[in-house]
Each structure stands twice: as C-alpha cells, then as structure tokens.
Design an enzyme around this catalytic site. Structure first.
Site, PDB file in Angstrom:
ATOM      1  CG  ASN A   7      -1.706   1.250   1.393  1.00  0.00           C
ATOM      2  OD1 ASN A   7      -1.822   2.032   0.454  1.00  0.00           O
ATOM      3  ND2 ASN A   7      -2.280   1.459   2.572  1.00  0.00           N
ATOM      4  CE  LYS A   9       0.135   3.473   4.764  1.00  0.00           C
ATOM      5  NZ  LYS A   9       0.090   3.645   6.212  1.00  0.00           N
ATOM      6  CG  HIS A  93      -5.806   1.840   5.218  1.00  0.00           C
ATOM      7  ND1 HIS A  93      -5.369   2.788   6.112  1.00  0.00           N
ATOM      8  CD2 HIS A  93      -4.755   1.004   5.018  1.00  0.00           C
ATOM      9  CE1 HIS A  93      -4.103   2.524   6.441  1.00  0.00           C
ATOM     10  NE2 HIS A  93      -3.714   1.440   5.780  1.00  0.00           N
ATOM     11  CD  GLU A  95      -2.918   5.580   6.753  1.00  0.00           C
ATOM     12  OE1 GLU A  95      -2.897   5.670   5.516  1.00  0.00           O
ATOM     13  OE2 GLU A  95      -1.970   5.091   7.421  1.00  0.00           O
ATOM     14  CD  GLU A 161      -3.579  -2.627   7.427  1.00  0.00           C
ATOM     15  OE1 GLU A 161      -2.480  -2.873   6.935  1.00  0.00           O
ATOM     16  OE2 GLU A 161      -4.216  -1.591   7.182  1.00  0.00           O
ATOM     17  N   GLY A 167       2.456   2.139  10.662  1.00  0.00           N
ATOM     18  CA  GLY A 167       3.423   3.219  10.470  1.00  0.00           C
ATOM     19  C   GLY A 167       4.134   3.635  11.739  1.00  0.00           C
ATOM     20  CB  SER A 206       5.248  -1.839  11.841  1.00  0.00           C
ATOM     21  OG  SER A 206       4.769  -0.535  12.108  1.00  0.00           O
TER      22      SER A 206
HETATM   23  C1  PEP Z   1      -0.792   0.056   5.966  1.00  0.00           C
HETATM   24  O1  PEP Z   1      -0.803   1.195   5.566  1.00  0.00           O
HETATM   25  O2  PEP Z   1      -1.722  -0.695   5.658  1.00  0.00           O
HETATM   26  C2  PEP Z   1       0.322  -0.389   6.810  1.00  0.00           C
HETATM   27  C3  PEP Z   1       0.235  -1.555   7.376  1.00  0.00           C
HETATM   28  O3  PEP Z   1       1.398   0.471   6.933  1.00  0.00           O
HETATM   29  P1  PEP Z   1       2.826   0.133   7.624  1.00  0.00           P
HETATM   30  O4  PEP Z   1       3.299  -1.161   7.048  1.00  0.00           O
HETATM   31  O5  PEP Z   1       3.695   1.286   7.246  1.00  0.00           O
HETATM   32  O6  PEP Z   1       2.594   0.039   9.091  1.00  0.00           O
END
Ligand code: PEP
Length: 244
Positions: A7, A9, A93, A95, A161, A167, A206
């Site tokens: 992803n 973003k 997601h 976000e 998630e 992040g 992460s």
């Molecule tokens: C994500 O944006 O779905 C995500 C898991 O980001 P990150 O791997 O940076 O934590």
C-alpha cells in the site's frame, strides 16, 4: 494461498514509481501460491499496472466510490478502477476511517460495488490503542466485520491492521495476532461459505522482512498488507520471497 500487498498510500511521483518498478522487477521472483499486489495512488495506477502485470503482480487501488459515475467531485468509481486495470481495491483502511470519516454503512456499498465491477475487495479491520486498552478489541472487530452480513457472500480478502501498529514501528505480539485472526475466521465462517469463497486473512502493521517470517508462522496469517516497507523495492521483493 499467501498474499503480499503493498500500500503506497500518497507516495511516489511517476518517475519514482518507474524507478521502483525497474528495481523491483529485477529482483522479484514470482512464487507459485503467492499473490502479489501493489496499490499505488490513482494518477499512477495505469503506469504501475502496465509495468508489473507481465510478472503476475496485481494492481490494487486504495479506495473507490460505490456509484459507477456521476457528480461526486474528487472521487473515483469502481468502474474507473477496473478500466485502469485494477484487480482489487483496498477498502476501509484505518486512515480512510479516521481521516476521511469512512463508515461501515459506506463500506457495505463499496464492497458490493467492487464485486459488481469484478474487483477483489480487501477489507481492512482493526482496533485503536484506546479500544484495545479498554478491552474492546474483539467487539470492535466483530462490529467492523458485521457488514459482511449485509454485503452477502462473494470474493473477499481481509486484513487485520491494529491501528496502533500502522506506520509506528510497533507490531502486535504473536499471541494478539493469533487471537484476532482466529476470531476473524469464526466471524467469516458465520457470514460466508468457506468453500465458495476462501478468504485469506492478512496482517498489516509495520511488517518488515525481519518480522514477516514470525508472523507467517501464526495460524490464519495468510500474508501481509505492507505500507512503509512496500516503498522499498528490495524489501518488497524480499517479503514476497519470504512468503513463498
Ligand atoms: C498500511 O498502511 O496498511 C500499513 C500496514 O502500513 P505500515 O506497514 O507502514 O505500518
């Protein structure tokens, strides 16, 4: 089947995406049984899709609108995503939920619309730190997954998630991931027929090549939805290799 989905973003300009694809494709070895996908921002969807398709990498979008067309300034329809070459779309997601007010009601429509346009919905669910600390993790996840009672059966991937792990460099402990993934499976069994639509459950938060092997050892973890590490072509290729 295992899945590794990047992803991006709101990152990468077209020149940067071209450089990513060149390096990634030079190191990417397609592995049977591992589905690989990249979700770039809208303006470079077609460019990235065209670059990686020959090596079996699927194109995902990061969001899509439920209506096929019309007066929805700033939105992109599932029909347009399909037209741009997408095979799937990330939906819900955290976000989108937190920063753009995406609701479960909207997600019901989006999952249905994605399926209508032959896009695989990758539904993200997860609790905030406050919700986990208050002991509401499974309740929140149950609520987010209950939209599947309204969408009905159909193709689906799910990503767990934990919002506090996205992040941040923090990662849920193996026991926490195991508990949640098992819970998600029971909910999916409640809403869907496993035989018709096997639903892989990805972990996101992460994920890096360092922690991915341990995550993949956890029952019901079918792969990763990867943010930060997916912007590094060598790390992303390594994640694919580890999933094989
Ligand atoms: C994500 O944006 O779905 C995500 C898991 O980001 P990150 O791997 O940076 O934590």
């Amino acid at each position: 089947m295992r899945c590794v989905i990047g992803n991006w973003k709101m990152n990468l300009l077209s020149t940067e995406a071209a450089a990513f694809c060149e390096t990634f494709l030079a190191h990417h070895v397609p592995v049977s049984g591992v589905a690989v996908g990249i979700a770039p921002p809208f303006p470079i969807l077609r460019q990235v899709g065209d670059a990686v398709r020959a090596k079996g990498v699927r194109l995902f979008a990061q969001n899509g609108h439920a209506e096929p067309k019309g007066a929805y300034t700033g939105e992109v329809s599932m029909a347009q995503l399909q037209d741009a070459g997408c095979a799937g779309v990330i939906l819900g997601h955290s976000e989108r939920r937190q920063l753009f007010g995406e609701t479960d009601a909207a997600l019901v429509k989006k999952v249905k619309a994605a399926r209508e346009w032959n896009l695989l919905p990758l539904l993200c669910v997860g609790e905030t730190l406050a919700e986990r600390e208050a002991g509401y993790t499974l309740e929140i996840l149950g609520q987010q997954l209950s939209i599947l009672a309204e969408t009905g059966p159909g193709p689906l991937w799910v990503a767990y998630e934990p919002v506090w792990a996205i992040g941040t460099g923090l990662r849920a402990e193996a026991g926490q991931v195991r508990e949640v993934h098992a819970f998600i499976r029971t909910k999916l069994d409640q809403f869907m027929d496993r035989g018709d639509y096997p639903v892989p459950i990805l972990y996101g938060g992460s994920v890096t090549p360092d922690n991915f092997p341990e995550l993949l050892d956890i029952p019901e973890v079918a792969g990763g939805l990867v943010g930060g590490a997916s912007l590094d072509p060598l790390k992303f290729a390594e994640l694919v290799k580890l999933a094989g």
